[in-house]
Design an enzyme around this catalytic site. Structure first.
Site, PDB file in Angstrom:
ATOM      1  CB  CYS A 167      -0.957  -0.011   1.193  1.00 47.91           C
ATOM      2  SG  CYS A 167      -2.028  -1.462   1.193  1.00 47.91           S
ATOM      3  CG  HIS A 307      -1.690   4.177   5.790  1.00 48.19           C
ATOM      4  ND1 HIS A 307      -1.643   4.043   4.423  1.00 48.19           N
ATOM      5  CD2 HIS A 307      -1.884   2.920   6.279  1.00 48.19           C
ATOM      6  CE1 HIS A 307      -1.785   2.775   4.089  1.00 48.19           C
ATOM      7  NE2 HIS A 307      -1.945   2.067   5.205  1.00 48.19           N
ATOM      8  CE  LYS A 338      -5.362   4.423   2.705  1.00 47.09           C
ATOM      9  NZ  LYS A 338      -4.494   5.539   3.104  1.00 47.09           N
ATOM     10  CG  HIS A 343      -6.451   0.832   1.812  1.00 46.58           C
ATOM     11  ND1 HIS A 343      -5.564   1.569   1.045  1.00 46.58           N
ATOM     12  CD2 HIS A 343      -5.683   0.088   2.657  1.00 46.58           C
ATOM     13  CE1 HIS A 343      -4.325   1.270   1.401  1.00 46.58           C
ATOM     14  NE2 HIS A 343      -4.379   0.384   2.376  1.00 46.58           N
ATOM     15  CG  PHE A 404       0.006  -6.202   4.191  1.00 47.96           C
ATOM     16  CD1 PHE A 404      -0.531  -5.339   5.125  1.00 47.96           C
ATOM     17  CD2 PHE A 404      -0.785  -7.249   3.729  1.00 47.96           C
ATOM     18  CE1 PHE A 404      -1.825  -5.495   5.598  1.00 47.96           C
ATOM     19  CE2 PHE A 404      -2.087  -7.426   4.197  1.00 47.96           C
ATOM     20  CZ  PHE A 404      -2.603  -6.546   5.137  1.00 47.96           C
TER      21      PHE A 404
END
Length: 418
Positions: A167, A307, A338, A343, A404
Site C-alpha cells: 500500500c 494512512h 480513506k 483503501h 504490508f
C-alpha cells in the site's frame, strides 16, 4: 564537486476513483464528505464475509483505447493510462517540443493484474488443466506493465520502472520520481499508481486475514478511522497520476505549477508481516526522515493526510507516531480520506497526494467522515477534521502511506512560491 539538487514541482494530475473519474469531480466529492462505498457489483458475494467495496463507477475503456488494444490490458493498466492521459492534458504538455529521452515513467501497484491471474487460473482448471492461456496473460498480469504502456503510448524513452511496496507503492513511485529529477536523471516523470483488486481472490484473501470491515449493515459508514468501533478497511480501486518535473523545465515551458515536493521519507517497521509496529516506530522514522529532507520543523506542517485505513492496530500506531513527531502542534489538521475513497491499496499514495495538493491550492482541509467516538487515548488530542471540511491556509502538507511488510513512505508537499 558537489552536485546541486534540482527543485521538483508538480504540474499535472489525473484520477480514476470511486468518487469520480476526473480530478475535479473527485475533489468536489471529497470536500463534500461523500462516500464512494457501495455493494460489490463485480462478482457474487453470497459466500463472502464482506459484500461491499469502493468501486470505480462509469469507467469506459472505449474512451481511452481502441477495442483491440483494450483487451491487451488488465483493468489496473487501463486505469493507469486513463489517469495519466488526464494528467498530461492537465499539465499542458506537448511532447513534440520536449526531449523524450529525458522523460520517464515510474508507476506503482501492489497487486498488478490480479483479476487476469484469477481468470486465467480458473480457465485452466475448468479446461481440465489443458494449457490454453491467453497470449497476453503475462503482460496483463505483471505489475510493471503500466509504466511500459504509458511510455509506449507517448514515445517516452527516459527511465522506466515500477515500484511494489504493497500500500506504499505509489508513494514510493512519487519519491523515486522526485529523487531522479533532483539528481538530473530526468527532466519530467509521469508517476502515480493504480489498482483493480475488487474480485474474489482479493476480497476473500483480505477477509481471511481479518483485514476488511464486515459492516454489511451500513457499508457507507464502514470505514471509520480512529473510531472505537472500527473493524477493518474497505477495499477500493482506481488510479492517480502526477506530472513531476524540474522547476527549470516547468518555468521554461510556462507550465502552471500546482505544488512543490520538498521532502521524502522512507523507513521500515521491521516488526510483522501484515501488522504495524504498536508504537508506530516505522511511521515515526519515515516522518522524521521527510522533515529532515525538507529542512523544516514539524511545527511547519499544516496538514497530514493520514494512512488511517480503519484497522484497530494501524490507526492507533499512526497516531502514536504523529504524537511523537508533532507534540503540541495545536494548529495541525489531520484527516483520513480513506473514510470516503476506501483503501486503494497500491494506488492510495498517488490519490492522496492529489488530495494534499488540492488542499494546498484550494486552502481547505478535507474531512474524516463516519468517525463518531474517537478512541479514548487520542480523544481531544488531535484535530481530526471530523465531519466536514475546514478552510485553512496550507503551506506544507504531509502524506503517509504504509504497506504490508512494514514499508513506510512519506512525502511533503509545499505551496509553490516563485
Amino acid at each position: 564537486m558537489v552536485k546541486e539538487l534540482k527543485r521538483v514541482v508538480i504540474t499535472g494530475m489525473g484520477a480514476i476513483t470511486p468518487l469520480g473519474n476526473t480530478v475535479d469531480t473527485f475533489w468536489q466529492h471529497i470536500i463534500a464528505g461523500q462516500s464512494g462505498v457501495g455493494w460489490i457489483t463485480k462478482f457474487d458475494t453470497t459466500y463472502f464475509k464482506t459484500k461491499f467495496a469502493a468501486e470505480v463507477k462509469g469507467f469506459n475503456p472505449a474512451d481511452y483505447f481502441e477495442k483491440n488494444e483494450a483487451r491487451k490490458y488488465d483493468l489496473f493498466t487501463q486505469y493507469a493510462v486513463a489517469a495519466a492521459d488526464e494528467a498530461i492534458k492537465n499539465a499542458g504538455i506537448d511532447f513534440e517540443k520536449l526531449n523524450r529521452n529525458k522523460i520517464g515513467v515510474i508507476w506503482g501497484s501492489g497487486n498488478g493484474g490480479i483479476q487476469t491471474f484469477q481468470e486465467q487460473v480458473e480457465d485452466f482448471v475448468k479446461g481440465n488443466r489443458r494449457p490454453r492461456f491467453n497470449p497476453y496473460f503475462i503482460p496483463k498480469m505483471i505489475a510493471d506493465i503500466p509504466s511500459g504502456v504509458i511510455s509506449i503510448r507517448h514515445g517516452l524513452r527516459g527511465l522506466n520502472f515500477s515500484t511494489v511496496s504493497a500500500c506504499a507503492s505509489s508513494n514510493n513511485a512519487i519519491i523515486d520520481a522526485c529523487n531522479y529529477i533532483r539528481l538530473g536523471k530526468a527532466d519530467m516523470i509521469i508517476t502515480g499508481g493504480s489498482e483493480a483488486p475488487i474480485n474474489e481472490s482479493s476480497v476473500g484473501g483480505f477477509n481471511a486475514s481479518k483485514a476488511l470491515s464486515t459492516n454489511n449493515e451500513n457499508p457507507q459508514a464502514a470505514s471509520r478511522p480512529f473510531d472505537v468501533k472500527r473493524d477493518g478497511f474497505v477495499i477500493g480501486e482506481g488510479a492517480g497520476a502526477l506530472i513531476v518535473e524540474s522547476l527549470e523545465l516547468a518555468l521554461r515551458r510556462g507550465a502552471t505549477i500546482l505544488a512543490e515536493i520538498v521532502g521524502t521519507g522512507m523507513a521500515a517497521d521491521a516488526y510483522h508481516l501484515t501488522g504495524t509496529h504498536p508504537e508506530g516506530e516505522g511511521a515515526y522514522l519515515g516522518m522524521l526522515d521527510a522533515l529532515e529532507d525538507a529542512a523544516i520543523a514539524a511545527s511547519q506542517i499544516d496538514y497530514v493526510n493520514a494512512h488511517a485505513t480503519s484497522t484497530h492496530m494501524g490507526d492507533g500506531s499512526e497516531l502514536k507516531a504523529i504524537s511523537r513527531v508533532f507534540g503540541e502542534n495545536n494548529h495541525l489538521n489531520i484527516s483520513a480520506t480513506k473514510s470516503m475513497t476506501g483503501h486503494l491499496l497500491g494506488a492510495a499514495g498517488a490519490v492522496e497526494a492529489i488530495i494534499c495538493i488540492k488542499a494546498i491550492d484550494e486552502k481547505i482541509v478535507p474531512p474524516t467522515i463516519n468517525t463518531e467516538v474517537v478512541e479514548a487515548a487520542f480523544a481531544g488530542r488531535f484535530n481530526l477534521t471530523l465531519g466536514k471540511a475546514q478552510a485553512k491556509e496550507i503551506n506544507y502538507a504531509m502524506s503517509n502511506t504504509f504497506g504490508f511488510g512494514g514499508h513506510i513512505a512519506t512525502t511533503i508537499f509545499k505551496k509553490y512560491y516563485p
